[in-house]
Design an enzyme around this catalytic site. Structure first.
Site, mmCIF file in Angstrom:
data_model
loop_
_atom_site.group_PDB
_atom_site.id
_atom_site.type_symbol
_atom_site.label_atom_id
_atom_site.label_comp_id
_atom_site.label_asym_id
_atom_site.label_seq_id
_atom_site.Cartn_x
_atom_site.Cartn_y
_atom_site.Cartn_z
ATOM 1 N N GLU A 173 61.275 -19.891 63.946
ATOM 2 C CA GLU A 173 61.096 -18.821 62.578
ATOM 3 C C GLU A 173 61.965 -17.721 63.130
ATOM 4 O OE1 GLU A 173 57.074 -18.230 61.685
ATOM 5 O OE2 GLU A 173 56.728 -20.173 60.965
ATOM 6 N N GLU A 292 55.949 -27.354 59.916
ATOM 7 C CA GLU A 292 54.855 -26.365 59.724
ATOM 8 C C GLU A 292 54.443 -26.436 58.331
ATOM 9 O OE1 GLU A 292 54.387 -22.805 61.736
ATOM 10 O OE2 GLU A 292 55.797 -23.232 63.421
#
Length: 503
Positions: A173, A292
């Site tokens: 991320e 995720e």
């Protein structure tokens, strides 16, 4: 209520069922590792301190891969702290979750746990506070046989054979301003490309996942993928997708339609990757690692990390309690992942234990299954062979977030070896049972099994004292009609599985 209709033909395939679709995630966050998978004081703990009851449920859940050690945690992680004698391992501050990590569990311990649980490891490297050399060091430690300083260090630490990790995530991320070492798309793309190129010098056969944007709602979404893939296209195999936007906020109708959002997210990432492919005149395709995803109630108190001078080890964090409605949404998201199996080549339900998880534990005590355990376990166990491309006809209903959405959504798989077709379907109606008719364009079918997961109260939750009141139960309405169709009544807010065989 107009019956929904699902038409299937074994010749119309999306692509193979990929075992990596049924992956999960273990991060050094809250109680996922400590008192989750690792609890030396537990009666079932083995010689390495791993809870056998959690290992047993991991196997029952059908987890194929596990991503480790993060997540946000990895962007400040020094892997060297977690290897070697325990008495020499330092306790470090984890800035991502305002906690402390004693490094009792590190790379070698996780690999031993992965072997015991029968899962493939998916390792992430720190590209937040670290870079190319540290990634190379970790790869050498894990995958080189012997004869180098780091390979021999691993052997001295008790792992004689290399760990042989094939799938690696290049950071996590990195477009998120919450991320330690947050970077622009160009900064990250260059670093990821150089890291990937160097890692392949050690092991050309690695599968590498580059960070996509950390969510479709990010201002950077789309442009981030384009820039990063332009830099990295020939050096990586997958681009990551992460999504936790789905939670019930009082609008149950929209919540039950969450898979519409996942469908659009996947399609957008694929379109961007293919645009970069065309612009760069590349021949290979970049696929998606949706590593995720889950329902996550981010506004709840349990999602707020400690503050100030409080840096606890394994605090209670992100321990959401899931409802039947949450489980139906998780089932619908699995349907979305399966129907994109041509481009989604891996996925990870985040996370495995205690932290927004299907498995919950008491420290030193009991273990239980959350509602979301059941659709994942059924799909992992039963989805085999090829994913079929169904034609679905269903009434629609209005939602505030997604417009008009089909009441019934579904997907099917077909195993040519056994002749078994499995239909996975959800009913999004909060009030009505919806009849489903399945037309399977194959001769001589039999009904093997039909189950539904539902409850009169869609907000029912499992607990340590009761995790079996609501389970997938036989659905006695399923039948084969005289003209060879299969019919079944789908209860309101339900996850349903229909198994069909050759006569």
């Amino acid at each position: 209520m107009t019956p929904a209709r699902l038409t299937l033909d074994p010749a119309f395939c999306v692509g193979p069922v990929r075992r990596r679709t049924f992956g999960s995630f273990v991060e050094h966050l809250g109680r996922c590792v400590y008192t989750g998978i690792h609890d030396p004081a537990h009666p079932s703990a083995d010689a390495d301190g791993f809870r056998q009851d959690v290992i047993d449920l991991t196997r029952e859940l059908g987890v194929s891969t596990v991503r480790y050690p993060g997540g946000n945690f990895v962007s400040g992680y020094r892997w060297e702290d977690g290897v070697g004698p325990l008495e020499n391992r330092p306790t470090r501050l984890d800035l991502a979750w305002h906690s402390s990590d004693p490094n009792t569990v590190g790379v070698d311990e996780f690999m031993r746990w992965a072997r015991k649980a029968g899962v493939e490891p998916m390792m992430a490297v720190n590209l937040g506070t670290r870079g190319v050399q540290e990634a190379l060091d970790l790869l050498e430690y894990c995958n080189v046989g012997k004869g180098t300083a780091l390979a021999d260090r691993r052997r001295a630490n008790g792992a004689e054979e290399p760990h042989g990790i094939r799938m690696w995530c290049l950071g996590n991320e990195m477009d998120g301003p919450w991320q330690i070492g947050h970077k622009t798309a160009h900064e990250y793309g260059r670093l990821a490309a150089e890291t990937a190129r160097a890692m392949r010098m050690i092991d050309p056969g690695l599968e590498l996942v580059v960070c996509g944007s950390s969510g479709s709602g990010m201002p950077t979404f789309g442009a981030w993928e384009q820039t990063v893939l332009t830099e990295t296209y020939e050096h990586v195999d997958h681009v990551s997708a992460h999504a936790y936007y789905w939670e019930e906020d009082g609008d149950l109708d929209s919540f039950l339609a969450s898979a519409v959002d996942m469908d659009g997210f996947i399609d957008a990432v694929v379109a961007t990757a293919d645009a970069v492919r065309a612009a760069g005149k590349h021949t290979k395709r970049i696929n998606v690692s949706f590593d995720e995803w889950n329902v996550w109630y981010q506004k709840r108190a349990e999602s707020r990390p400690p503050t100030g001078d409080d840096w606890p080890i394994a605090p209670v964090l992100l321990e959401d309690t899931y409802t039947v409605a949450d489980a139906v949404v998780v089932g619908s998201l699995i349907i979305s992942l399966l129907r994109h199996t041509d481009r989604v080549h891996a996925a990870s339900l985040a996370q495995l234990v205690n932290v927004i998880a299907p498995i919950m534990t008491e420290p030193g005590g009991r273990v239980w299954k959350q509602t979301i355990f059941h659709p994942f376990a059924q799909a992992s166990r039963l989805a085999r062979g090829e994913v079929l491309r169904p034609v679905i006809a269903s009434d629609t209903y209005a939602t505030a977030k997604f417009g008009d959405v089909p009441l019934v959504d579904g997907v099917a798989t077909y195993d040519a070896e056994t002749g078994e077709t499995v239909v996975f379907a959800v009913n999004r109606s909060t009030t009505d049972t919806v009849p489903l008719a399945v037309e399977l364009r194959a001769h001589g079918i039999t009904l093997i099994e039909a189950t539904s997961y539902a409850h009169a109260d869609p907000r029912w939750s499992a607990s340590v004292d009761d995790d079996d009141t609501v389970l997938p139960r036989p659905n006695g309405s399923a039948a084969i009609t005289a003209d060879g169709e299969v019919t079944m009544d789908l209860p309101p807010v339900s996850w349903n599985v229909l198994r069909l065989g050759r006569a």
